[in-house]
Scaffold this motif. Structure first.
Motif, mmCIF file in Angstrom:
data_model
loop_
_atom_site.group_PDB
_atom_site.id
_atom_site.type_symbol
_atom_site.label_atom_id
_atom_site.label_comp_id
_atom_site.label_asym_id
_atom_site.label_seq_id
_atom_site.Cartn_x
_atom_site.Cartn_y
_atom_site.Cartn_z
ATOM 1 N N VAL A 12 13.977 0.398 -17.579
ATOM 2 C CA VAL A 12 12.551 0.207 -17.270
ATOM 3 C C VAL A 12 11.698 1.039 -18.229
ATOM 4 O O VAL A 12 10.705 0.544 -18.781
ATOM 5 N N GLY A 63 17.621 -3.591 -11.443
ATOM 6 C CA GLY A 63 16.715 -3.574 -10.298
ATOM 7 C C GLY A 63 17.174 -4.521 -9.201
ATOM 8 O O GLY A 63 17.134 -4.188 -8.012
ATOM 9 N N TRP A 78 6.070 -2.023 0.791
ATOM 10 C CA TRP A 78 5.895 -1.498 -0.566
ATOM 11 C C TRP A 78 6.822 -2.217 -1.540
ATOM 12 O O TRP A 78 6.456 -2.429 -2.694
ATOM 13 N N LYS A 82 5.976 -4.134 -4.886
ATOM 14 C CA LYS A 82 6.629 -3.768 -6.147
ATOM 15 C C LYS A 82 7.209 -5.005 -6.821
ATOM 16 O O LYS A 82 7.076 -5.187 -8.039
ATOM 17 N N THR A 85 4.586 -6.939 -8.447
ATOM 18 C CA THR A 85 4.176 -6.277 -9.685
ATOM 19 C C THR A 85 5.184 -6.545 -10.800
ATOM 20 O O THR A 85 4.797 -6.751 -11.956
ATOM 21 N N VAL A 86 6.456 -6.573 -10.466
ATOM 22 C CA VAL A 86 7.488 -6.892 -11.460
ATOM 23 C C VAL A 86 7.288 -8.316 -11.984
ATOM 24 O O VAL A 86 7.434 -8.568 -13.185
ATOM 25 N N LEU A 125 -0.085 -1.412 -14.455
ATOM 26 C CA LEU A 125 1.049 -1.918 -13.673
ATOM 27 C C LEU A 125 2.106 -0.836 -13.461
ATOM 28 O O LEU A 125 2.688 -0.746 -12.378
ATOM 29 N N LEU A 126 2.332 -0.007 -14.467
ATOM 30 C CA LEU A 126 3.284 1.098 -14.302
ATOM 31 C C LEU A 126 2.778 2.084 -13.253
ATOM 32 O O LEU A 126 3.548 2.539 -12.398
ATOM 33 N N VAL A 129 3.433 0.528 -9.866
ATOM 34 C CA VAL A 129 4.845 0.568 -9.488
ATOM 35 C C VAL A 129 5.246 1.973 -9.069
ATOM 36 O O VAL A 129 5.906 2.172 -8.032
ATOM 37 N N LEU A 132 3.781 2.825 -5.703
ATOM 38 C CA LEU A 132 4.450 2.092 -4.623
ATOM 39 C C LEU A 132 5.810 2.704 -4.300
ATOM 40 O O LEU A 132 6.179 2.833 -3.132
ATOM 41 N N VAL A 133 6.563 3.086 -5.335
ATOM 42 C CA VAL A 133 7.899 3.626 -5.123
ATOM 43 C C VAL A 133 7.848 5.039 -4.548
ATOM 44 O O VAL A 133 8.619 5.399 -3.654
#
Length: 138
Positions: A12, A63, A78, A82, A85-86, A125-126, A129, A132-133
């Motif tokens: 990633v 992933g 979440w 995510k 978003t991916v 976007l990063l 992510v 969210l994580v």
């Protein structure tokens, strides 16, 4: 699973390096008036896109492996966010490839300012992510 997570993070991170740098090359291509410079930048962009595509695929594979290993239970909204978003990141990656083809055909109609703004999308976007994580807001 920790090794799978390690490789997922590695790929990633590497994929994002390409997603950050390729549009920066597009900024320079959009500004270039010199055919020699344009040719050099196109070569760089081609090689980078060819390099980052399998890295992005590996990020997705690892992933998916994590997703299948941990599963998606209740209370993991979440993860849905995510994954959405991916999907946006994959679309962004494919858009970069399409833009590369436009430059290769010498058919670019966009200004360097467009590419400067386009270059900010993976940063946002990063951030999304990571938030969210780490925070897992829902």
């Amino acid at each position: 699973m920790l090794w799978i997570k390690t490789f997922h993070i590695l790929f990633v991170t590497s994929w994002f390096a390409g997603l950050f740098y390729l549009p920066r090359i597009y900024v320079n291509l959009a500004q270039s008036q010199d055919p020699a410079v344009t040719g050099h930048l196109l070569g760089m962009a081609r090689r980078l896109y060819r390099f980052m595509t399998p890295i992005g695929v590996l990020a997705l594979v690892f992933g998916l492996w994590l997703f299948l290993g941990y599963g998606l239970g209740r209370g993991q909204g979440w993860m849905h966010a995510k994954l959405a978003t991916v999907v946006l990141l994959v679309i962004y990656h494919l858009a970069c490839g399409r833009m590369l083809k436009t430059f290769e055909r010498n058919a670019n109609q966009r200004s360097h300012k467009f590419y400067r703004w386009f270059n900010e999308i993976p940063v946002l976007l990063l951030l999304l992510v990571i938030a969210l994580v780490v925070v897992r807001p829902f």
